[in-house]
Design an enzyme around this catalytic site. Structure first.
Site, PDB file in Angstrom:
ATOM      1  N   TYR A  95     -19.579 -30.528  13.000  1.00 59.66           N
ATOM      2  CA  TYR A  95     -19.259 -31.579  12.028  1.00 59.66           C
ATOM      3  C   TYR A  95     -18.279 -31.015  11.025  1.00 59.66           C
ATOM      4  CZ  TYR A  95     -19.871 -34.945   8.185  1.00 59.66           C
ATOM      5  OH  TYR A  95     -19.660 -35.863   7.191  1.00 59.66           O
TER       6      TYR A  95
ATOM      7  N   LYS B  48     -19.600 -26.766  -0.506  1.00 58.78           N
ATOM      8  CA  LYS B  48     -21.020 -26.555  -0.812  1.00 58.78           C
ATOM      9  C   LYS B  48     -21.264 -25.426  -1.837  1.00 58.78           C
ATOM     10  CE  LYS B  48     -22.588 -29.205   3.064  1.00 58.78           C
ATOM     11  NZ  LYS B  48     -21.965 -29.366   4.363  1.00 58.78           N
TER      12      LYS B  48
ATOM     13  N   ASP C 258     -14.208 -23.651   9.829  1.00 61.59           N
ATOM     14  CA  ASP C 258     -14.776 -24.522   8.807  1.00 61.59           C
ATOM     15  C   ASP C 258     -16.068 -23.856   8.336  1.00 61.59           C
ATOM     16  OD1 ASP C 258     -15.965 -26.397   7.246  1.00 61.59           O
ATOM     17  OD2 ASP C 258     -15.943 -28.009   8.741  1.00 61.59           O
TER      18      ASP C 258
HETATM   19  C1  LIG Z   1     -20.885 -30.416   4.701  1.00 61.21           C
HETATM   20  C2  LIG Z   1     -19.791 -30.080   5.624  1.00 61.21           C
HETATM   21  C3  LIG Z   1     -18.536 -30.707   5.571  1.00 61.21           C
HETATM   22  C4  LIG Z   1     -18.246 -31.870   4.660  1.00 61.21           C
HETATM   23  O1  LIG Z   1     -18.378 -31.550   3.317  1.00 61.21           O
HETATM   24  P1  LIG Z   1     -18.631 -32.731   2.260  1.00 61.21           P
HETATM   25  O2  LIG Z   1     -18.631 -32.024   0.951  1.00 61.21           O
HETATM   26  O3  LIG Z   1     -19.920 -33.353   2.646  1.00 61.21           O
HETATM   27  O4  LIG Z   1     -17.490 -33.678   2.404  1.00 61.21           O
HETATM   28  C5  LIG Z   1     -17.539 -30.242   6.400  1.00 61.21           C
HETATM   29  N1  LIG Z   1     -17.747 -29.229   7.245  1.00 61.21           N
HETATM   30  C6  LIG Z   1     -18.932 -28.618   7.342  1.00 61.21           C
HETATM   31  C7  LIG Z   1     -19.096 -27.462   8.276  1.00 61.21           C
HETATM   32  C8  LIG Z   1     -19.997 -29.025   6.545  1.00 61.21           C
HETATM   33  O5  LIG Z   1     -21.177 -28.427   6.682  1.00 61.21           O
END
Ligand SMILES: *Cc1c(COP(=O)(O)O)cnc(C)c1O
Length: 456
Positions: A169, A292, A264
């Site tokens: 994701y 995060k 990511d």
């Molecule tokens: C949480 C997450 C996102 C998206 O971040 P948001 O702050 O919710 O937009 C993208 N990539 C990864 C790997 C994530 O865990």
């Protein structure tokens, strides 16, 4: 969060079955009342789909406060929290150092839309502790960070297609809300209404842990692939820990084919160690995204790369990306206070050891009773999987029917004062605020819940 995409369409509200456990269900009267009201304001009553509790029993709990490793809901129920706001709260809730720094900075105003010294301070903390990036740009969410990283990769390579993996994701931007079509290597299909088919056609989706698919994709779309994007350690659809040699293979394939490798690390950045999954594997990605934890509970995202690649970002270069609240001083303050704690010696050693002990003792319990149950963990991330498999490395290897067991476990754990994210596809997080006492208490509750799940 992938789960949220699947569940967005199902949306049926299931009655709680009769409780067969010795513990009564917690009172949700106040939460239920708030939920009735929130449903009149928001689709599904929530501002992010997974919060609607569609994959577990009952209605969502409305949280009133958090402190340390605890949260309290509107009905006054107390829980040991392993959701941690989906990862950011590595120091636990209401950490005094973060709170004091935020309040301090807030005294001077909340936003200027002009540079502040605080941005330099947070950037320095990130770059000083990360040998993989020379320059960064702050955004206000992980989604924005990844979306911008993709644009940068396309702008830099002058190519349009990207490769992503089923089971990873990357936020909710159009080119990434794409799932695998049929066949080994295909154009993706949109996984959300409203994403143009033509966008999805620029995204190639393949299975994780499959070298042949990578090779084939690069052959089939020769000189068209701008980037391969992967979660540093995939942790949004189960915890799909990849082998070292597979990540090395990806790195080499990207280099050979002139594509950029994007890690990511919105979850794994500052979670699996100071230098995230890149250092965990000892592999240098071309572009990194964080989110995060770097915001300490406030909205911050970031993408970074070499000075050369970042030179393509506006105003230095032609790739446009901006944000009214990017680098917001209050959010920077929370990030600075958080990272300052994380850079103290021994932080990760303690946290990771605590998590490993927690995961291993639950595993020992389950194994001794022959339960088809595995605890996968890395750093301070853990995932409960109802499986016999020693490893789960692809989305396909997750048994969807096992989620029925998670639902029972989730309910039993809430009834015993333990809060997990409301989906069996989501990982849990241990924070520095979880002490031995609470982890012992959580373990006992998990043992009870497992006994009930596997009760004949
Ligand atoms: C949480 C997450 C996102 C998206 O971040 P948001 O702050 O919710 O937009 C993208 N990539 C990864 C790997 C994530 O865990």
């Amino acid at each position: 969060m992938l789960e949220s995409i699947k569940k967005i369409f199902s949306g049926n509200e299931e009655e709680m079955p009769v409780n067969s456990s010795s513990k009564p269900d917690i009172s949700r009267a106040k939460s239920a009342e708030l939920y009735e009201k929130s449903k009149t304001f928001f689709p599904g009553g929530v501002n992010s789909p997974v919060r609607a509790f569609k994959s577990v029993y009952g209605t969502p709990l409305f949280i009133q406060k958090g402190d340390g490793c605890f949260i309290w809901d509107a009905d006054g129920n107390q829980f040991i929290d392993f959701c941690a706001s989906w990862g950011p709260l590595i120091l636990g809730h209401n950490n005094s150092k973060i709170r004091e720094k935020v309040i301090d900075v807030m005294q001077n105003g909340m936003s200027f839309g002009a540079p502040t010294a605080l941005e330099n301070e947070l950037a320095e903390l990130i770059i000083k502790h990360n040998k993989y990036v020379e320059k960064i740009r702050f955004t206000s969410s992980g989604t924005e960070a990844v979306m911008s990283a993709i644009r940068l990769a396309r702008g830099y390579t002058k190519r349009d297609k990207i490769i992503k993996f089923e089971g990873c994701y990357h936020g909710h931007s159009d080119s990434l809300l794409v799932k695998a079509g049929s066949g080994l290597v295909t154009f993706g299909e949109t996984s959300s209404a409203g994403v143009p088919k033509s966008f999805a056609e620029e995204t190639i989706v393949i299975a994780l842990h499959d070298k042949a698919a990578i090779t084939q994709a690069f052959q089939q779309f020769k000189d068209q692939i701008a980037a391969v994007i992967i979660e540093g350690i995939p942790a949004n659809n189960g915890l799909l820990i990849q082998d070292q040699d597979y990540i090395e293979f990806l790195r080499a394939a990207c280099t050979e084919n002139g594509a950029l490798l994007i890690f990511d690390e919105v979850i794994t950045g500052f979670r699996v160690g100071l230098e995230g999954a890149a250092a965990y594997y000892g592999i240098k990605p071309d572009i990194l995204t964080y989110g995060k934890i770097i915001g300490g509970g406030l909205p911050v995202g970031m993408y970074g790369s070499s000075a050369e690649i970042m030179g393509h970002i506006s105003p230095d270069g032609g790739v446009y990306q901006a944000g009214t609240l990017s680098g917001n001083p209050v959010a920077m303050a929370a990030g600075i206070a958080t990272l300052t704690e994380l850079t103290k010696s021994g932080f990760y050693k303690d946290l990771n050891a605590k998590t490993l002990e927690f995961a291993e003792s639950i595993q020992r319990f389950a194994t001794a009773r022959n339960y088809k149950f595995k605890v996968f963990s890395v750093g301070s991330i853990f995932w409960f999987a109802f499986t016999e498999a020693e490893k789960i490395q692809t989305a396909e290897a997750i048994d969807a029917s096992s989620m029925e067991k998670f639902k029972i476990m989730h309910r039993e754990l809430l009834n015993r004062g333990i809060y997990l994210g409301p989906s069996g596809y989501e990982v849990g997080f241990v924070s520095a605020a979880h002490t031995k006492v609470e982890l012992e208490k959580a373990k006992r509750a998990i043992f009870d819940a497992l006994d009930l799940v596997f009760k004949k």
